[in-house]
Design a protein around this motif. Sequence first.
Motif, PDB file in Angstrom:
ATOM      1  N   PRO A  30     -11.040 -13.552 -43.041  1.00  0.00           N
ATOM      2  CA  PRO A  30     -11.437 -14.628 -42.119  1.00  0.00           C
ATOM      3  C   PRO A  30     -11.250 -16.009 -42.758  1.00  0.00           C
ATOM      4  O   PRO A  30     -11.291 -16.166 -43.976  1.00  0.00           O
ATOM      5  N   LEU A  32     -12.722 -19.706 -43.089  1.00  0.00           N
ATOM      6  CA  LEU A  32     -13.969 -20.458 -42.937  1.00  0.00           C
ATOM      7  C   LEU A  32     -13.653 -21.883 -42.479  1.00  0.00           C
ATOM      8  O   LEU A  32     -12.967 -22.637 -43.164  1.00  0.00           O
ATOM      9  N   ARG A  33     -14.140 -22.217 -41.306  1.00  0.00           N
ATOM     10  CA  ARG A  33     -13.903 -23.540 -40.733  1.00  0.00           C
ATOM     11  C   ARG A  33     -15.202 -24.348 -40.746  1.00  0.00           C
ATOM     12  O   ARG A  33     -16.307 -23.780 -40.748  1.00  0.00           O
ATOM     13  N   THR A  35     -17.419 -25.457 -38.984  1.00  0.00           N
ATOM     14  CA  THR A  35     -18.218 -25.427 -37.755  1.00  0.00           C
ATOM     15  C   THR A  35     -19.373 -24.469 -37.936  1.00  0.00           C
ATOM     16  O   THR A  35     -19.322 -23.533 -38.760  1.00  0.00           O
ATOM     17  N   SER A  38     -18.420 -20.831 -37.130  1.00  0.00           N
ATOM     18  CA  SER A  38     -17.613 -20.210 -38.175  1.00  0.00           C
ATOM     19  C   SER A  38     -18.484 -19.758 -39.342  1.00  0.00           C
ATOM     20  O   SER A  38     -18.308 -18.656 -39.873  1.00  0.00           O
ATOM     21  N   PHE A  42     -18.864 -15.838 -40.383  1.00  0.00           N
ATOM     22  CA  PHE A  42     -18.086 -15.529 -41.589  1.00  0.00           C
ATOM     23  C   PHE A  42     -18.622 -14.326 -42.381  1.00  0.00           C
ATOM     24  O   PHE A  42     -17.830 -13.466 -42.789  1.00  0.00           O
ATOM     25  N   LYS A  45     -17.579 -11.009 -40.749  1.00  0.00           N
ATOM     26  CA  LYS A  45     -16.129 -10.835 -40.772  1.00  0.00           C
ATOM     27  C   LYS A  45     -15.630 -10.548 -42.185  1.00  0.00           C
ATOM     28  O   LYS A  45     -14.734  -9.724 -42.383  1.00  0.00           O
TER      29      LYS A  45
END
Length: 290
Positions: A30, A32-33, A35, A38, A42, A45
């Motif tokens: 995944p 990581l953004r 937000t 996210s 995370f 995921k």
Amino acid sequence: LFIFTPATVMITGDKAKVSLEEKRQLAELPILRPTLASFQAFPAKFEAYFNDHFGLRSHFVRLYSQILVTVFRTSPKWLVVIGKEGWLFFAGDHELADFTGFQHREMETLQRWKQVLEDRRNWLTAQGIHYLFLIPPNKSMIYPEFLPERIRSRQRLNTLERFQEVLASDPAFPGNIDLRPVLLAAKEKELIYHKSDTHWNAVGGYAAYSAIMTHLGKELPGLQPLPREEFEEKMGVLQGGDLSLLLNLRDLYHEPNLILVPPQSMTPGHWQKVKFETMPPGWHITLGPA
């Protein structure tokens, strides 16, 4: 070494995207953004990714499966049942529930199925098209003696058997082929299903083909099955069927595999040149691999 080797393999090894044994796509790493959503998603995921790509995972899974099957005679997957004498059976799609009578269909449902077939046949007949209906039996219906006794002893009238009775009831549905007697008769002479696979072998396929062609010959004179002796027989080896693949133990399930090679006159290149000059109006023949 025991602790760090899997991690090293995970970091340096190739990243597979699909598991052939489990027949599914593996979780991807995944991203990581910045937000809130996210950050919240995370951990789960990444855990899925870590579980799928853990170093030497496939080796550990295979060892686990091998111990359960060879030592404890039990299946690591609920989809596969370990039978007698090296036989494997599929348990998905409610197959064993149907075998034991728990997958019960009401008579009203079976009658409605018959009515659907009759409506379909009547419509096709109006178009000048003949209709043929058949259901290949499950492996457990043809070889129940190799099921574990805890399942074999609970055998009841299944949906296919009940539906065949409905199709044969007055008025009987024409154009129906019951392959059970055909396959049971062929079984007395040769093995017709693969032990480690859900499918019939070439011998079982030929028995079904012969029954289909014989039935069609009643409507189209001159159409008949090619004699078995016209096929060239070659003995090969099945390197584990689809059920052994589900167990991740394909290399443990090797079995003889008789291959029936059709004569040159039945190859696709030949059929493309054939002109059915005597074909009655409304007949359509589709030729292809079984």
